[in-house]
Design a protein around this motif. Sequence first.
Motif, PDB file in Angstrom:
ATOM      1  N   GLN A 137      23.389  11.169  45.752  1.00  0.00           N
ATOM      2  CA  GLN A 137      24.147  11.810  46.823  1.00  0.00           C
ATOM      3  C   GLN A 137      25.226  12.738  46.252  1.00  0.00           C
ATOM      4  O   GLN A 137      25.439  13.844  46.761  1.00  0.00           O
ATOM      5  CB  GLN A 137      24.787  10.752  47.721  1.00  0.00           C
ATOM      6  CG  GLN A 137      23.787   9.969  48.557  1.00  0.00           C
ATOM      7  CD  GLN A 137      24.440   8.817  49.301  1.00  0.00           C
ATOM      8  OE1 GLN A 137      25.659   8.690  49.345  1.00  0.00           O
ATOM      9  NE2 GLN A 137      23.623   7.954  49.895  1.00  0.00           N
ATOM     10  N   ALA A 174      25.431  16.762  46.878  1.00  0.00           N
ATOM     11  CA  ALA A 174      26.652  17.388  47.399  1.00  0.00           C
ATOM     12  C   ALA A 174      27.127  18.489  46.454  1.00  0.00           C
ATOM     13  O   ALA A 174      27.513  19.585  46.896  1.00  0.00           O
ATOM     14  CB  ALA A 174      27.736  16.340  47.586  1.00  0.00           C
ATOM     15  N   ALA A 180      22.002  14.549  54.587  1.00  0.00           N
ATOM     16  CA  ALA A 180      22.993  14.171  55.594  1.00  0.00           C
ATOM     17  C   ALA A 180      23.993  13.165  55.053  1.00  0.00           C
ATOM     18  O   ALA A 180      25.174  13.167  55.448  1.00  0.00           O
ATOM     19  CB  ALA A 180      22.292  13.614  56.830  1.00  0.00           C
ATOM     20  N   ARG A 181      23.565  12.303  54.152  1.00  0.00           N
ATOM     21  CA  ARG A 181      24.445  11.272  53.583  1.00  0.00           C
ATOM     22  C   ARG A 181      25.277  11.778  52.403  1.00  0.00           C
ATOM     23  O   ARG A 181      26.140  11.044  51.900  1.00  0.00           O
ATOM     24  CB  ARG A 181      23.600  10.083  53.124  1.00  0.00           C
ATOM     25  CG  ARG A 181      22.945   9.332  54.263  1.00  0.00           C
ATOM     26  CD  ARG A 181      22.101   8.186  53.767  1.00  0.00           C
ATOM     27  NE  ARG A 181      21.528   7.439  54.883  1.00  0.00           N
ATOM     28  CZ  ARG A 181      20.772   6.352  54.749  1.00  0.00           C
ATOM     29  NH1 ARG A 181      20.502   5.885  53.534  1.00  0.00           N
ATOM     30  NH2 ARG A 181      20.298   5.736  55.810  1.00  0.00           N
ATOM     31  N   SER A 182      25.020  12.994  51.962  1.00  0.00           N
ATOM     32  CA  SER A 182      25.728  13.556  50.817  1.00  0.00           C
ATOM     33  C   SER A 182      27.008  14.227  51.313  1.00  0.00           C
ATOM     34  O   SER A 182      26.958  15.180  52.092  1.00  0.00           O
ATOM     35  CB  SER A 182      24.830  14.551  50.080  1.00  0.00           C
ATOM     36  OG  SER A 182      23.652  13.895  49.620  1.00  0.00           O
ATOM     37  N   ILE A 183      28.143  13.725  50.866  1.00  0.00           N
ATOM     38  CA  ILE A 183      29.441  14.144  51.389  1.00  0.00           C
ATOM     39  C   ILE A 183      30.100  15.158  50.461  1.00  0.00           C
ATOM     40  O   ILE A 183      30.268  14.911  49.262  1.00  0.00           O
ATOM     41  CB  ILE A 183      30.368  12.927  51.576  1.00  0.00           C
ATOM     42  CG1 ILE A 183      29.679  11.871  52.460  1.00  0.00           C
ATOM     43  CG2 ILE A 183      31.696  13.349  52.181  1.00  0.00           C
ATOM     44  CD1 ILE A 183      29.257  12.366  53.825  1.00  0.00           C
ATOM     45  N   SER A 184      30.469  16.283  51.028  1.00  0.00           N
ATOM     46  CA  SER A 184      31.148  17.316  50.262  1.00  0.00           C
ATOM     47  C   SER A 184      32.545  16.843  49.863  1.00  0.00           C
ATOM     48  O   SER A 184      33.334  16.456  50.732  1.00  0.00           O
ATOM     49  CB  SER A 184      31.264  18.599  51.097  1.00  0.00           C
ATOM     50  OG  SER A 184      32.196  19.496  50.527  1.00  0.00           O
ATOM     51  N   LYS A 192      33.040  15.892  54.633  1.00  0.00           N
ATOM     52  CA  LYS A 192      31.994  15.753  55.639  1.00  0.00           C
ATOM     53  C   LYS A 192      30.625  15.952  54.987  1.00  0.00           C
ATOM     54  O   LYS A 192      30.521  16.399  53.836  1.00  0.00           O
ATOM     55  CB  LYS A 192      32.190  16.780  56.752  1.00  0.00           C
ATOM     56  CG  LYS A 192      33.492  16.605  57.516  1.00  0.00           C
ATOM     57  CD  LYS A 192      33.653  17.676  58.580  1.00  0.00           C
ATOM     58  CE  LYS A 192      34.956  17.493  59.349  1.00  0.00           C
ATOM     59  NZ  LYS A 192      35.136  18.546  60.378  1.00  0.00           N
ATOM     60  N   SER A 193      29.584  15.631  55.725  1.00  0.00           N
ATOM     61  CA  SER A 193      28.230  15.840  55.227  1.00  0.00           C
ATOM     62  C   SER A 193      28.029  17.301  54.849  1.00  0.00           C
ATOM     63  O   SER A 193      28.576  18.217  55.485  1.00  0.00           O
ATOM     64  CB  SER A 193      27.206  15.445  56.295  1.00  0.00           C
ATOM     65  OG  SER A 193      25.902  15.885  55.940  1.00  0.00           O
ATOM     66  N   HIS A 238      27.024  19.368  57.735  1.00  0.00           N
ATOM     67  CA  HIS A 238      27.959  19.634  58.831  1.00  0.00           C
ATOM     68  C   HIS A 238      28.196  21.143  58.927  1.00  0.00           C
ATOM     69  O   HIS A 238      28.589  21.787  57.955  1.00  0.00           O
ATOM     70  CB  HIS A 238      29.287  18.913  58.589  1.00  0.00           C
ATOM     71  CG  HIS A 238      30.182  18.877  59.775  1.00  0.00           C
ATOM     72  ND1 HIS A 238      31.102  19.870  60.050  1.00  0.00           N
ATOM     73  CD2 HIS A 238      30.301  17.986  60.784  1.00  0.00           C
ATOM     74  CE1 HIS A 238      31.755  19.582  61.157  1.00  0.00           C
ATOM     75  NE2 HIS A 238      31.286  18.437  61.627  1.00  0.00           N
ATOM     76  N   GLU A 245      20.194   9.788  62.956  1.00  0.00           N
ATOM     77  CA  GLU A 245      21.151   9.761  61.850  1.00  0.00           C
ATOM     78  C   GLU A 245      21.546  11.169  61.430  1.00  0.00           C
ATOM     79  O   GLU A 245      22.726  11.441  61.178  1.00  0.00           O
ATOM     80  CB  GLU A 245      20.604   9.001  60.642  1.00  0.00           C
ATOM     81  CG  GLU A 245      21.596   9.025  59.489  1.00  0.00           C
ATOM     82  CD  GLU A 245      21.279   8.103  58.337  1.00  0.00           C
ATOM     83  OE1 GLU A 245      21.992   8.193  57.316  1.00  0.00           O
ATOM     84  OE2 GLU A 245      20.343   7.300  58.452  1.00  0.00           O
ATOM     85  N   ALA A 301      25.466  13.494  61.534  1.00  0.00           N
ATOM     86  CA  ALA A 301      26.116  14.188  60.414  1.00  0.00           C
ATOM     87  C   ALA A 301      26.418  15.648  60.726  1.00  0.00           C
ATOM     88  O   ALA A 301      27.155  16.298  59.970  1.00  0.00           O
ATOM     89  CB  ALA A 301      25.234  14.110  59.173  1.00  0.00           C
TER      90      ALA A 301
END
Length: 297
Positions: free
Chosen positions: A131, A135, A161-165, A170-171, A174, A224, A228
Amino acid sequence: MNPPTVIIPIPSHDFDPTEVSVSWKILRDAGCRVEFATPDGQRGYADPLMISGQGLDPWGWIPGLKAIRLVGLLLRADRHGREAYRQLQQDSAFLAPRRYAELKPDDYDGLLLPGGHAPRMKAYLEDRRLQAFVAAFFESVDHAGQAKPIAAVCHGVVLAARSISPRTGKSVLHGRKTTALTWQLERSAWQLTRFFARFWDPGYYRTYGEAPGQPVGYCSVESEVKRALANDADFIDVPKGSADFLLKTSGIARDRLDNPRPAWVVQDGNYLSARWPGDVHTFAQAFAERLLARGGR
């Protein structure tokens, strides 16, 4: 100029053979260099049910009968996917993948995230190292300062979608438009197997099931991914009334390089997404064109 290099992370087990193998073949044939990564640097294996079709019929749990396939022949990868997987297993890069922990965005010109629905996909979807790499790749740029091409299909969109910046918290999806495996397609396959085929394993086509109190479909891919996004409307499905709507949404017709009509692919800037194996020829070809237009490092 060097050919563009693409990284395809995969799980150790249970990836979809069509989404990985057909994408690899199209990218390779277009002149791209393709590398792979797994959690431990050992070769990965496709979902065996999607190769053989054994175990997808009502009698599939009976050792002496499971080789008899009816529903299994319909649900498994088609001949193009199976042949591409046979060829993939002879590819040196596939047989000697990188480790997730070794991946660096600067080493690659493009990123492709495939999917799969069987249980051992969870290790791929939930890996924090992977992830973090995804990101970072979304934030990376090429030699010209342009965002690098990224593609995701089916459950690969869940990984995105689960990879957060780290920049926004946020995803990485996003504010972007995307498609993914729709609830309509996921539910159709789930209902077919739990009621009429693999009834002894009713959750096979649902990577994540709902907890008590959650509405049916809450843990679907579509739901899901939508959670995101900046807005539900950023999840793009085939518009009703559009050309070839029934062909694109039936869950039966699959595209080919010479027939993109069944496919549904969504582009948002440098990011390309698709729903399921039936989109993959068109999806991978479009991704290859974007990579070749940019060139390598």
